[in-house]
Design an enzyme around this catalytic site. Sequence first.
Site, mmCIF file in Angstrom:
data_model
loop_
_atom_site.group_PDB
_atom_site.id
_atom_site.type_symbol
_atom_site.label_atom_id
_atom_site.label_comp_id
_atom_site.label_asym_id
_atom_site.label_seq_id
_atom_site.Cartn_x
_atom_site.Cartn_y
_atom_site.Cartn_z
ATOM 1 N N PRO A 2 0.843 -1.201 0.000
ATOM 2 C CA PRO A 2 0.000 0.000 0.000
ATOM 3 C C PRO A 2 0.877 1.250 0.000
ATOM 4 C CG PRO A 2 -0.608 -1.493 1.798
ATOM 5 C CD PRO A 2 0.668 -2.007 1.193
ATOM 6 N N GLU A 3 0.477 2.240 -0.775
ATOM 7 C CA GLU A 3 1.232 3.494 -0.806
ATOM 8 C C GLU A 3 0.574 4.515 0.113
ATOM 9 O OE1 GLU A 3 2.468 4.740 -4.700
ATOM 10 O OE2 GLU A 3 2.432 2.685 -5.428
ATOM 11 N N LYS A 55 3.985 5.752 5.120
ATOM 12 C CA LYS A 55 3.237 4.498 5.078
ATOM 13 C C LYS A 55 2.941 3.967 6.475
ATOM 14 C CE LYS A 55 5.485 3.435 0.741
ATOM 15 N NZ LYS A 55 6.380 2.483 0.053
ATOM 16 N N CYS A 228 1.118 3.700 -25.302
ATOM 17 C CA CYS A 228 1.047 4.900 -24.472
ATOM 18 C C CYS A 228 -0.265 5.622 -24.769
ATOM 19 C CB CYS A 228 2.235 5.801 -24.802
ATOM 20 S SG CYS A 228 2.128 7.453 -24.061
ATOM 21 N N CYS A 231 0.861 8.891 -26.907
ATOM 22 C CA CYS A 231 1.500 8.862 -28.223
ATOM 23 C C CYS A 231 1.437 7.507 -28.911
ATOM 24 C CB CYS A 231 2.951 9.322 -28.102
ATOM 25 S SG CYS A 231 4.000 8.063 -27.345
ATOM 26 N N CYS A 250 7.228 5.744 -20.883
ATOM 27 C CA CYS A 250 7.124 5.862 -22.329
ATOM 28 C C CYS A 250 8.411 6.509 -22.837
ATOM 29 C CB CYS A 250 5.911 6.706 -22.729
ATOM 30 S SG CYS A 250 5.909 7.050 -24.509
ATOM 31 N N CYS A 253 7.543 9.920 -24.687
ATOM 32 C CA CYS A 253 7.017 11.050 -23.898
ATOM 33 C C CYS A 253 7.998 11.469 -22.799
ATOM 34 C CB CYS A 253 5.695 10.679 -23.245
ATOM 35 S SG CYS A 253 4.357 10.433 -24.419
#
Length: 261
Positions: A2-3, A55, A228, A231, A250, A253
């Site tokens: 978990p963040e 956390k 992506c 793009c 990406c 990008c």
Amino acid sequence: MPEGDTIFRAARALNEALAGRTVTRFDSVFSHLTRVDHDLPLRGRTIERVDARGKHLLIWFSGDLVLRTHMRMHGSWHIYRPGERWQRPRSDMRIVIATPDYEAVAFSVPVAELTSARELERTSPVRALGPDIVADDFDATSVVRRIESMPEIEIADVLLDQSVVAGIGNIFKSESLFAAHVHPFARVAELSRAEIERVVDAARRLMRAAAIRRPATFAVYSRGGEPCRRCGTPISSRKQGENARITYWCERCQKRPARDV
Ligand SMILES: [Zn+2]
């Protein structure tokens, strides 16, 4: 794992259910907690508040006791009405805090400590945490400075360092760098201050939004090989850092800066 956004949501839900209520029962399978409870009983104390730091989830009791838990991979806190059927097996129960209206149950929480506010600041891992990315009083300038102090480290790895900024995990590491158009393998020294600020701003914006509602889909995370969304280039993925956490990006990008290379 978990963040910070998940812990933030858990803390808010627990705070709404528990803050201002009196503890009617405390139970735990951890003997180091029940020992503290034996000497300094939790029963009868008021739960002052529940909040999150990075956390870590902190439950503050009257009389200067605080319960710190860390979910790691599989831990979670649930809130039940008294007598309501638990959604996880009793064998996963680690801690129960009951009040007249609700009981909060920690399942499979691997890290738990009952301590005083002073000891928490002095000895626990909370002490070493950088500013909390989802906190109301977040200090972006100080985080940008901390990031700049690690010029040789790749930016994606710096974002996971909880002593630099607390709360960002593997998902929002990749998502923030994509949103900021910054290449995850760029070393901090290759980035301009504006680019670092953009990364920090993106991380905060995305994680604050996720703290209200976790997105169902992500821009790059877990989308290796898929096009992506900006793009159409296939999303790249590669293990990164000492812990070999998978990074998604990406290549088109998120160009690596040309200068200093
Ligand atoms: Zn792209």
